[in-house]
Design a protein around this motif. Structure first.
Motif, PDB file in Angstrom:
ATOM      1  N   LEU A 165      58.269  47.529  41.102  1.00 60.33           N
ATOM      2  CA  LEU A 165      57.669  46.204  41.098  1.00 60.33           C
ATOM      3  C   LEU A 165      58.536  45.227  41.864  1.00 60.33           C
ATOM      4  O   LEU A 165      59.767  45.235  41.731  1.00 60.33           O
ATOM      5  N   ASP A 166      57.912  44.362  42.658  1.00 60.15           N
ATOM      6  CA  ASP A 166      58.656  43.316  43.354  1.00 60.15           C
ATOM      7  C   ASP A 166      58.421  41.981  42.648  1.00 60.15           C
ATOM      8  O   ASP A 166      57.688  41.894  41.659  1.00 60.15           O
ATOM      9  N   GLU A 167      59.034  40.941  43.166  1.00 57.53           N
ATOM     10  CA  GLU A 167      58.930  39.627  42.521  1.00 57.53           C
ATOM     11  C   GLU A 167      57.497  39.117  42.481  1.00 57.53           C
ATOM     12  O   GLU A 167      57.083  38.466  41.528  1.00 57.53           O
ATOM     13  N   GLU A 168      56.725  39.428  43.529  1.00 58.39           N
ATOM     14  CA  GLU A 168      55.326  39.004  43.547  1.00 58.39           C
ATOM     15  C   GLU A 168      54.562  39.647  42.393  1.00 58.39           C
ATOM     16  O   GLU A 168      53.728  39.007  41.746  1.00 58.39           O
ATOM     17  N   ASP A 169      54.869  40.940  42.103  1.00 57.18           N
ATOM     18  CA  ASP A 169      54.224  41.619  40.975  1.00 57.18           C
ATOM     19  C   ASP A 169      54.583  40.956  39.647  1.00 57.18           C
ATOM     20  O   ASP A 169      53.710  40.737  38.794  1.00 57.18           O
ATOM     21  N   PHE A 170      55.869  40.666  39.468  1.00 56.73           N
ATOM     22  CA  PHE A 170      56.302  40.035  38.218  1.00 56.73           C
ATOM     23  C   PHE A 170      55.623  38.684  38.025  1.00 56.73           C
ATOM     24  O   PHE A 170      55.191  38.344  36.915  1.00 56.73           O
ATOM     25  N   HIS A 171      55.550  37.893  39.101  1.00 55.02           N
ATOM     26  CA  HIS A 171      54.901  36.580  38.997  1.00 55.02           C
ATOM     27  C   HIS A 171      53.419  36.742  38.656  1.00 55.02           C
ATOM     28  O   HIS A 171      52.865  36.004  37.823  1.00 55.02           O
ATOM     29  N   TYR A 172      52.762  37.692  39.296  1.00 59.40           N
ATOM     30  CA  TYR A 172      51.338  37.915  39.037  1.00 59.40           C
ATOM     31  C   TYR A 172      51.112  38.333  37.585  1.00 59.40           C
ATOM     32  O   TYR A 172      50.212  37.815  36.902  1.00 59.40           O
ATOM     33  N   LEU A 173      51.912  39.278  37.107  1.00 64.20           N
ATOM     34  CA  LEU A 173      51.751  39.763  35.747  1.00 64.20           C
ATOM     35  C   LEU A 173      51.990  38.668  34.712  1.00 64.20           C
ATOM     36  O   LEU A 173      51.337  38.615  33.667  1.00 64.20           O
ATOM     37  N   HIS A 174      52.928  37.771  35.028  1.00 66.95           N
ATOM     38  CA  HIS A 174      53.208  36.670  34.102  1.00 66.95           C
ATOM     39  C   HIS A 174      52.112  35.611  34.155  1.00 66.95           C
ATOM     40  O   HIS A 174      51.578  35.184  33.121  1.00 66.95           O
ATOM     41  N   ASP A 175      51.758  35.187  35.360  1.00 62.86           N
ATOM     42  CA  ASP A 175      50.823  34.067  35.502  1.00 62.86           C
ATOM     43  C   ASP A 175      49.390  34.469  35.157  1.00 62.86           C
ATOM     44  O   ASP A 175      48.630  33.663  34.605  1.00 62.86           O
ATOM     45  N   THR A 176      49.016  35.707  35.470  1.00 58.04           N
ATOM     46  CA  THR A 176      47.640  36.129  35.263  1.00 58.04           C
ATOM     47  C   THR A 176      47.422  36.774  33.896  1.00 58.04           C
ATOM     48  O   THR A 176      46.388  36.556  33.249  1.00 58.04           O
ATOM     49  N   HIS A 177      48.397  37.559  33.454  1.00 61.24           N
ATOM     50  CA  HIS A 177      48.208  38.323  32.221  1.00 61.24           C
ATOM     51  C   HIS A 177      49.145  37.901  31.088  1.00 61.24           C
ATOM     52  O   HIS A 177      49.095  38.486  29.996  1.00 61.24           O
ATOM     53  N   GLY A 178      50.025  36.941  31.334  1.00 61.17           N
ATOM     54  CA  GLY A 178      50.909  36.455  30.274  1.00 61.17           C
ATOM     55  C   GLY A 178      51.994  37.435  29.878  1.00 61.17           C
ATOM     56  O   GLY A 178      52.484  37.386  28.738  1.00 61.17           O
ATOM     57  N   LEU A 179      52.387  38.325  30.803  1.00 66.38           N
ATOM     58  CA  LEU A 179      53.395  39.335  30.492  1.00 66.38           C
ATOM     59  C   LEU A 179      54.752  38.897  31.034  1.00 66.38           C
ATOM     60  O   LEU A 179      54.950  38.862  32.257  1.00 66.38           O
TER      61      LEU A 179
END
Length: 389
Positions: free
Chosen positions: A364-378
């Protein structure tokens, strides 16, 4: 000597020396304060340290509950707790450092019966702005206590700007051999008391200016001192944790580091809830949420999700709330914990489903982490835990 004995001895010793006891505040700083939680005994007294007259005078003593998020990763060792109590004394423009240190030495040796040969002190050694703290150095030399001079370790500040000053720390030897080395050279020297000579204000440009008055601010960790006086090897073996060590191992089998984290975080969460905080995604509520979810992550390790907070004995909640003098219904504390557990279960289920998608099978890259947090609350730590599991 029980923890309550330690508190009584400490407060009475300073009351005999003209200090007035003040009531400690909750964990919540006053409105407008930028910090999330009260992290030291001096925090609620900042206006008085800066010159405002205190209604009870210039000599004060109290017991203040504190929370330090900076210590979360240290919890599980022998000395760190998330929520703890600080015994504190203050001189608001009254006496100076040597008197404070002399009284401290007297309380430790005469009041608490500590062998003076087991003490070591550290003192500010000077830097390019200020010279060494010779007054503190001379006091310790007169008392026959060995002294180590340091720079950064003996300078206290509450941030990059604001009140600050040199300090002298008192250490107690905890090894099973005669004392050796120095506090910076051997971690068997455990810090028990810090005496800050709060005389300066650091400005944004790094320069120092005198405060309106020369103060003394001391802080002594109650749980740490009590465990040492009781001959225990960690704060988790002091009498404050007796009910936890009696009840939790029979409820959930864990190794010692996990047991310490679970006991600390649950106890801390109860205190935070008792002071009016509820779980949230930001601010104080997020700290509470993180505490509870760290507990659940440990309990459900090895895929044992049958462990539930509903099984917590009511005795632990009553003991904690009573000790911190919180007039809160234990049933309300239990309700908050259980509701947060239910939310976390749902988040874990959703997180596993999302991370099972082909997109997230590789690194996972930083874009993945941001997406998972912002979209799915993870949050990142949960993502990493799920992937490791």
């Amino acid at each position: 000597m029980t923890t309550e004995d330690v508190v009584r001895t400490f407060v009475e010793y300073y009351e005999e020396r003209g200090h007035r006891r003040i009531t400690g505040s909750t964990l919540l700083p006053p409105p407008g304060d930028p910090v999330l939680f009260t992290s030291s005994g001096m925090h609620p007294l900042t206006p008085y340290l800066e010159g405002r007259p205190h209604p009870l005078g210039r000599r004060l003593v109290n017991v203040q509950r504190c929370l330090r998020t900076t210590d979360l990763e240290e919890v599980g060792d022998s000395t760190h707790l998330t929520v703890f109590e600080m015994l504190g004394t203050w001189s608001l423009g009254d006496y100076e450092g040597p008197r404070s240190l002399d009284w401290g030495y007297g309380l430790l040796t005469d009041g608490f019966g500590i062998d003076p040969r087991l003490l070591h002190a550290t003192v500010f050694g000077g830097d390019d702005q200020l010279g060494p703290d010779t007054a503190s150095l001379e006091l310790w030399q007169q008392r026959g206590v060995p002294v180590e001079l340091t720079v950064e370790d003996n300078w206290w500040s509450n941030g990059p700007t604001g009140p600050c000053g040199p300090d002298s720390e008192i250490f107690l030897w905890t090894g099973d051999t005669p004392p050796e080395s120095t506090p910076t050279g051997d971690d068997r020297w455990v810090e028990v008391w810090n005496h800050v000579m709060m005389r300066h204000r650091r400005l944004a440009d790094g320069s120092l200016v005198p405060l309106p008055q020369r103060n003394i601010d001391t802080g002594l960790g109650l749980e740490r001192l009590a465990s040492l006086l009781q001959g225990r090897t960690s704060v988790f073996e002091s009498d404050l944790f007796d009910p936890w060590r009696r009840l939790v191992p029979g409820l959930w089998h864990m190794d010692e580091p996990s047991l310490r984290l679970v006991c600390d975080h649950l106890r801390s969460a109860m205190v935070v809830i008792g002071d009016g905080v509820r779980p949230a995604n930001t601010g104080r509520g997020y700290v509470l949420r993180r505490l509870v979810r760290r507990v659940l992550t440990v309990l459900w390790r090895d895929d044992d999700s049958s462990r539930e907070l509903v099984d917590l004995p009511g005795e632990l909640m009553r003991h904690t709330l009573d000790h911190f003098r919180q007039d809160v219904d234990p049933g309300e504390v239990r309700r908050v914990l259980i509701e947060e557990e239910q939310r976390f279960r749902k988040l874990l289920e959703r997180g596993r489903q999302v991370l099972a998608r082909p997109r997230f099978q590789g690194s996972l890259d930083e874009e993945d982490f941001h997406y998972l947090h912002d979209t799915h609350g993870l949050p990142r730590d949960l993502i990493l835990a799920l992937r490791q599991g």
